[in-house]
Design a protein around this motif. Structure first.
Motif, PDB file in Angstrom:
ATOM      1  N   VAL A  41       0.869  -1.181   0.000  1.00 30.06           N
ATOM      2  CA  VAL A  41       0.000   0.000   0.000  1.00 30.06           C
ATOM      3  C   VAL A  41       0.904   1.228   0.000  1.00 30.06           C
ATOM      4  O   VAL A  41       1.643   1.461   0.965  1.00 30.06           O
ATOM      5  N   ASP A  42       0.878   1.985  -1.086  1.00 24.98           N
ATOM      6  CA  ASP A  42       1.679   3.203  -1.210  1.00 24.98           C
ATOM      7  C   ASP A  42       0.822   4.424  -0.926  1.00 24.98           C
ATOM      8  O   ASP A  42      -0.335   4.491  -1.369  1.00 24.98           O
ATOM      9  N   PHE A  43       1.408   5.396  -0.224  1.00 25.78           N
ATOM     10  CA  PHE A  43       0.711   6.638   0.104  1.00 25.78           C
ATOM     11  C   PHE A  43       1.579   7.822  -0.306  1.00 25.78           C
ATOM     12  O   PHE A  43       2.796   7.756  -0.271  1.00 25.78           O
ATOM     13  N   ARG A  44       0.933   8.920  -0.563  1.00 26.52           N
ATOM     14  CA  ARG A  44       1.666  10.125  -0.921  1.00 26.52           C
ATOM     15  C   ARG A  44       1.343  11.277   0.025  1.00 26.52           C
ATOM     16  O   ARG A  44       0.459  12.075  -0.293  1.00 26.52           O
ATOM     17  N   GLU A  45       2.092  11.455   1.116  1.00 20.83           N
ATOM     18  CA  GLU A  45       2.968  10.597   1.865  1.00 20.83           C
ATOM     19  C   GLU A  45       2.377  10.467   3.259  1.00 20.83           C
ATOM     20  O   GLU A  45       1.553  11.275   3.655  1.00 20.83           O
TER      21      GLU A  45
END
Length: 409
Positions: A75-79
């Motif tokens: 799971v990638d988030f910004r940021e």
């Protein structure tokens, strides 16, 4: 934005507009780094799988995908600043490890969940508390066989952070990139229009991914998708994602179905409380009903003051959205893209209601029309339409920048 309007809007919209659009009066500014709220975040076992619930101090764009060898969910988030939450979390059955920290791609954070058995994301969605401005991301993992897991595994191209290729014939009109948020309509429990084995949700996601790649190849455009997979994202959340990304332009992609003979060809819509025709009104109602699947009431009345401020903001964004629509129609005509007899319409689509972002909804065609459906399934046709879209975005950005520079003088 007109300096007088800005002077009125900036201090007050922070308190009022966020309530109307789901960011919350207590939300941090979007320039601040989002924080994981550890006490309200958890991993838990569910029948048939595992639920990951993450509470964030504010909404941010995110993406979910799986990787094999070893099996894991990313799971990638910004940021997001995770702190040490992952070090003390209790792992439910089915998981073998968890880690959180910066991603390899600059500007992103990453949460990796190691799997003890094959599981795939069943749903992934973000909701925002209108009172606190906090966001909750829920990813539900469901059991899958090994073949299904491996068939779905793989990072999306943008997760590797490829270096953009700068066009030799086009140069940025401003110092920073253009931020375009592309919204593939429907998804998850809402497949949209269905014709045979094809669903609107799948077709527009394919189109959106290809368009994202085409825009990024110019070296001038940063692109965020409101969904990266076949998941349900509530309509207001799509707008929230656009605002969190600092969008210069919001473009929602659809390929709907209406009664035979009533609609064919590409059509672009901008916001209006009064639909331009019966078909536009029917489409707006059809799109907004999707949120009823999640029990969201989209028809609550705005506070009078907030409504006035929204109208003021739209004095700035509405002409910019109209400028994009006009440019897109011209670009489609030049590229000989099949268009509706009335290629530019107006309707009250919920996803176009962000007061501070120029927004448009594009029907790339109608699945109810056999020729349109054949076009949408044709990679060469999609590439031609995407090329016209890229030209329109860059031309609009140049004209928009020039207009803003004149306004400052």
């Amino acid at each position: 934005m007109n300096p007088v309007i800005r002077a009125v809007l900036i201090p007050i919209l922070a308190a009022l507009a966020v309530c109307t659009f789901g960011l919350g009066a207590a939300a941090q500014g979007m320039g601040a780094l989002a924080r994981l709220i550890a006490e309200d975040s958890r991993l838990s076992a569910e029948e048939g799988g595992v639920s990951l619930q993450l509470s964030l101090s504010q909404p941010v764009p995110f993406r979910v995908f799986t990787l094999a060898d070893p099996a894991r969910v990313v799971v990638d988030f910004r940021e997001v600043a995770f702190g040490d939450w992952a070090e003390g979390v209790v792992l439910p059955e089915g998981l073998s490890g968890i880690a959180a920290g910066p991603a390899r791609q600059a500007g992103w954070s990453r949460l990796v969940v190691d799997l003890a058995r094959p599981m795939v994301p069943g749903t992934a969605a973000m909701t925002v508390d209108p009172a606190s401005g906090r966001a909750e991301v829920v990813v539900r993992l469901v059991r899958a066989d090994e073949a299904t897991f491996r068939a779905q595994a793989g990072a999306p191209p943008e997760a590797a952070g490829p270096a953009p290729v700068m066009s030799e014939t086009r140069r940025p009109a401003s110092d920073g990139p253009i931020v375009v948020v592309i919204d593939p309509g429907h998804g998850g429990v809402d497949p949209g229009a269905v014709r045979g084995d094809h669903t609107e949700a799948d077709l527009v996601l394919t189109f959106a991914r290809e368009l994202r790649d085409a825009l990024r190849r110019t070296g001038r455009v940063e692109v965020v998708l409101t969904r990266e997979a076949d998941v349900f994202v509530p309509l207001p959340t799509r707008v929230t994602i656009a605002r969190a990304a600092g969008a210069d332009l919001f473009l929602s992609i659809h390929a709907d179905a209406l009664a035979e003979g009533r609609a064919q060809g590409a059509t672009i819509y901008t916001l209006s409380e009064t639909a331009s025709d019966a078909a536009a009104e029917a489409l707006a109602e059809q799109h907004d009903r999707a949120d009823l699947l999640q029990g969201v009431d989209l028809h609550g009345a705005d506070d009078v003051v907030a409504g006035v401020l929204m109208d003021l903001a739209r004095l700035e964004t509405a002409p910019r959205a109209a400028g994009f629509a006009a440019t897109l129609v011209e670009s489609f005509a030049a590229a000989d893209v099949r268009m509706h007899a009335q290629p530019w319409g107006e309707a009250g689509f919920t996803v176009l209601r962000a007061a501070d972002i120029p927004s448009a909804l594009l029907e790339i065609g109608f699945m109810s029309d056999s020729r349109d459906l054949a076009n949408i399934l044709d990679p060469a046709w999609r590439a031609a339409m995407q090329g016209a879209l890229v030209t329109a975005v860059l031309d609009w950005a140049d004209a928009d920048q020039a207009r803003r520079m004149r306004a400052r003088q």
